[in-house]
Design a protein around this motif. Structure first.
Motif, PDB file in Angstrom:
ATOM      1  N   ILE A   1      46.957  78.958  30.879  1.00 40.02           N
ATOM      2  CA  ILE A   1      47.332  79.841  29.759  1.00 40.02           C
ATOM      3  C   ILE A   1      48.845  79.788  29.524  1.00 40.02           C
ATOM      4  CG2 ILE A   1      47.427  82.243  28.985  1.00 40.02           C
ATOM      5  CD1 ILE A   1      44.850  82.702  30.710  1.00 40.02           C
ATOM      6  N   ALA A   2      49.610  79.833  30.611  1.00 43.37           N
ATOM      7  CA  ALA A   2      51.079  79.812  30.459  1.00 43.37           C
ATOM      8  C   ALA A   2      51.527  78.520  29.786  1.00 43.37           C
ATOM      9  CB  ALA A   2      51.746  79.985  31.821  1.00 43.37           C
ATOM     10  N   VAL A   3      50.921  77.408  30.159  1.00 41.48           N
ATOM     11  CA  VAL A   3      51.292  76.121  29.556  1.00 41.48           C
ATOM     12  C   VAL A   3      50.908  76.117  28.071  1.00 41.48           C
ATOM     13  CG1 VAL A   3      50.827  73.636  29.568  1.00 41.48           C
ATOM     14  CG2 VAL A   3      51.234  74.849  31.735  1.00 41.48           C
ATOM     15  N   ALA A   4      49.739  76.668  27.743  1.00 44.62           N
ATOM     16  CA  ALA A   4      49.334  76.744  26.332  1.00 44.62           C
ATOM     17  C   ALA A   4      50.299  77.621  25.536  1.00 44.62           C
ATOM     18  CB  ALA A   4      47.903  77.293  26.220  1.00 44.62           C
ATOM     19  N   GLN A   5      50.744  78.708  26.148  1.00 46.48           N
ATOM     20  CA  GLN A   5      51.693  79.601  25.461  1.00 46.48           C
ATOM     21  C   GLN A   5      53.038  78.902  25.269  1.00 46.48           C
ATOM     22  OE1 GLN A   5      51.484  82.998  28.113  1.00 46.48           O
ATOM     23  NE2 GLN A   5      49.765  83.909  26.989  1.00 46.48           N
TER      24      GLN A   5
END
Ligand code: PBG
Length: 327
Positions: free
Chosen positions: A154-158
């Motif tokens: 999720i952090a990478v997608a954000q």
């Protein structure tokens, strides 16, 4: 009044507004304030949140306008929470490049550029159909290590969607380290992490769960969020661990019922300390004011000054835009 020596007169420094302003020990500045915002997929008009009068679930369009205003007001930042149209057990929308949060991050960064810091709450509870902050074991417990993989993704997608800071709020052990490693591995070595480090299992989050539509369908968050009656040192341990894992700034949450924790954390660390004035703190003041029981504007300012005086460098508050306008 006869005294052998003049009596001390602290009141001399309180005599005029100018005098009080000059000697004030605590000041608020728009750059210290971060505005939390909700964006909901698939709605045509912004929706009011019943338990948080004045707060909206935004459409993509109304969010852009709110972000524009936040930048014009010189707020420190804006933090986005996304509410997807479809939820499932994995919270699949949370790291989908076309998921509502990622789409909104692209909208907002296009709107404000780097005038203010655009951040994302990094968690799963808005995205899971059961309202929990992670993947569940067959017995219904939140599976710490399986959840870490989701948070990392999720952090990478954000980050890929333009988030300029990520804010993990799920209180899984090891979440900051897992996210730091994933961001670094994906080339986002310069993207900072604001860790919700000392986050309590609080009744003060009640209204947020309406706003973000994330009330747990069963159970609660007390196996991962801190016990309000837990030892104060536990907060310090959480903060130290997060910094060791790579947190660039730490957060205490809620704020007003945990001012002592803010003070202790501020004394303990050498990174910025944020405090989150949460939904229940907001709702209490709004509800009492709506009844004519308190002076709303003074109470808002007094609550923020108290959080600053306790030691918070940054404050997340739903009143950020309104207060910045008043400063
Ligand atoms: C979790 C999250 C929550 C809040 C911020 N991030 C809810 C929770 O932990 O249950 C609460 C914020 C508020 O009450 O204003 N994604």
């Amino acid at each position: 009044m006869s005294a052998e020596y003049p009596i001390a007169r602290p009141r001399r420094l309180r005599r005029s507004p100018a005098m009080r302003r000059m000697v004030a020990g605590t000041r608020l500045h728009p750059a210290d304030l971060i505005l939390p915002v909700f964006v909901k997929e698939g709605i045509a008009e912004p929706q009011p949140v019943a338990s948080m009068p004045g707060v909206l679930q935004h459409t993509r369009d109304s969010l852009r306008k709110a972000a524009h205003e936040a930048a014009e007001l010189g707020l420190g930042g804006i933090i986005l929470f996304g509410i997807p149209a479809v939820k499932d057990a994995r919270g699949s929308a949370a790291d989908d490049p076309d998921g509502i949060l990622q789409v909104a991050l692209r909208d907002v960064t296009a709107e404000v550029g780097d005038a203010i810091v655009v951040m994302a709450d990094t968690c799963l509870d808005e995205f899971t159909d059961n309202g929990h902050c992670g993947l569940l074991t067959p017995s219904g417990d939140v599976d710490n290590d399986a959840t870490l993989e989701r948070y990392a993704s999720i952090a990478v997608a954000q980050a890929a969607a333009g988030s300029q800071m990520v804010a993990p709020s799920g209180m899984m052990d090891g979440q900051v380290g897992a996210i730091r490693a994933a961001l670094d591995g994906a080339g986002y070595t310069d993207l900072p992490i604001l860790a919700y480090s000392a986050k309590y299992a609080s009744a003060f989050y009640g209204p947020f769960r309406d706003a973000a539509e994330c009330a747990p369908q069963f159970g609660d968050r007390s196996t991962h969020q801190q016990d309000p009656a837990g030892p104060l040192e536990e907060a310090l341990r959480e903060v130290r661990l997060d910094i060791a894992e790579g947190a660039d700034a730490v957060m205490v949450k809620p704020a007003m019922a945990y001012l002592d924790v803010i003070t202790r954390v501020r004394d303990e660390v050498d990174v910025p300390v944020a405090a989150y004035q949460v939904s229940g703190e907001y709702a209490m003041i709004e509800a009492a004011a709506a009844n004519g029981w308190v002076d709303r504007d003074r109470m808002i300012m007094e609550s923020l000054v108290a959080i600053r005086r306790a030691g918070a460098d940054l404050i997340l508050t739903y009143w950020a835009a309104e207060v910045a306008r008043r400063l």
